[in-house]
Design an enzyme around this catalytic site. Structure first.
Site, PDB file in Angstrom:
ATOM      1  CG  ASP A 186      -2.570   8.412  -4.793  1.00  0.00           C
ATOM      2  OD1 ASP A 186      -1.547   7.866  -4.341  1.00  0.00           O
ATOM      3  OD2 ASP A 186      -2.749   9.647  -4.748  1.00  0.00           O
TER       4      ASP A 186
ATOM      5  CG  PHE B  89      -2.102  -0.844   1.199  1.00  0.00           C
ATOM      6  CD1 PHE B  89      -3.318  -0.353   0.744  1.00  0.00           C
ATOM      7  CD2 PHE B  89      -2.033  -2.155   1.632  1.00  0.00           C
ATOM      8  CE1 PHE B  89      -4.445  -1.168   0.715  1.00  0.00           C
ATOM      9  CE2 PHE B  89      -3.150  -2.976   1.610  1.00  0.00           C
ATOM     10  CZ  PHE B  89      -4.359  -2.483   1.152  1.00  0.00           C
ATOM     11  CG  ASP B  90       1.033   5.737  -2.054  1.00  0.00           C
ATOM     12  OD1 ASP B  90       2.165   6.083  -1.694  1.00  0.00           O
ATOM     13  OD2 ASP B  90       0.129   6.542  -2.361  1.00  0.00           O
ATOM     14  CG  LEU B  91       1.013   7.052   4.318  1.00  0.00           C
ATOM     15  CD1 LEU B  91       0.034   6.199   5.113  1.00  0.00           C
ATOM     16  CD2 LEU B  91       2.235   7.407   5.172  1.00  0.00           C
ATOM     17  CG  ASP B  92       1.497  10.876   1.663  1.00  0.00           C
ATOM     18  OD1 ASP B  92       1.162  10.490   2.795  1.00  0.00           O
ATOM     19  OD2 ASP B  92       2.546  11.499   1.436  1.00  0.00           O
TER      20      ASP B  92
END
Length: 224
Positions: A167, A8-11
């Site tokens: 995203d 998972f990416d965070l921002d």
């Protein structure tokens, strides 16, 4: 193919940190009075790439000035901006569910790892992560492909069982350069056109759709 390792990416994927990031940028610009403060919405491209790259591109700064601006950014960010965010609705429940079902939930972010760890601890989701990898404060892992490569090598991840969720086109390209697929989430901050050009494996519009896709294509389903 069934996926077990979910990166998972965070921002823009787990957290909406637009307020904290733009407040930190505004703080940094107080040191450069010749630069007019831009509208907040125009700062969206700061979310994703390394900050030095964004400062250089947006404000025409040279390398030395860009690094200096990042230091000023962090003056605000490390104590205030870091927590000016919220988790996207349903994401904490998804992380918990995946962890409980035996998935390896992994954080792969271009944000400095020291900040990323503080965020997931503050918002009560750190226990769901099998591993965390982010950039160093000196920028040695600023590119998403370097973060993903480090995770794959450090934990011996099978690429065929590994899926990136992010995203921006940086997530999609970073995954492709490491031989893994990426699911694009459209609720974050990515540029739709750039994301489309990067050719994500799958596009989802909500956390609920993301959950459905992972569970329908994950190892837990494949194993009954």
């Amino acid at each position: 193919m069934s996926y077990k390792n979910i990166l998972f990416d965070l921002d823009g994927t787990i957290s909406n940190n637009f307020e904290g990031i733009t407040n930190s940028i505004y703080h940094s610009l107080t040191y450069y009075p010749h630069i007019e403060k831009p509208e907040r919405d125009s700062l969206l491209p700061f979310i994703g790439p390394p900050l030095t790259v964004s400062y250089a591109k947006r404000f025409g700064m040279d390398e030395r000035t860009s690094r200096e601006a990042v230091d000023h950014y962090r003056e605000y960010y490390r104590d205030k901006g870091i927590f000016e965010l919220c988790l996207y609705d349903g994401i904490a429940d998804l992380l918990r569910e995946l962890s409980e079902k035996g998935y390896r939930v992994i954080l792969a972010t271009s944000k400095p790892e020291v900040f990323a760890r503080r965020i997931i601890e503050k918002f009560g989701v750190s226990q769901y992560f099998f591993a965390v990898c982010g950039d160093t404060l000196d920028g040695r892992l600023g590119k998403k492909e370097d973060v993903i490569k480090t995770l794959i090598e450090r934990h011996g991840l099978d690429k065929a069982e590994t899926l990136m969720v992010g995203d921006t086109h940086y997530d999609i390209i970073g995954a492709a350069l490491n031989g893994i697929k990426c699911v694009e989430v459209t609720y974050g901050f990515g540029d739709p056109e750039l994301n489309a050009q990067a050719k994500p494996f799958k596009t989802v519009d909500s956390v609920a759709e993301l959950r459905e896709f992972i569970l329908n294509n994950g190892f837990a389903t494949a194993n009954g």
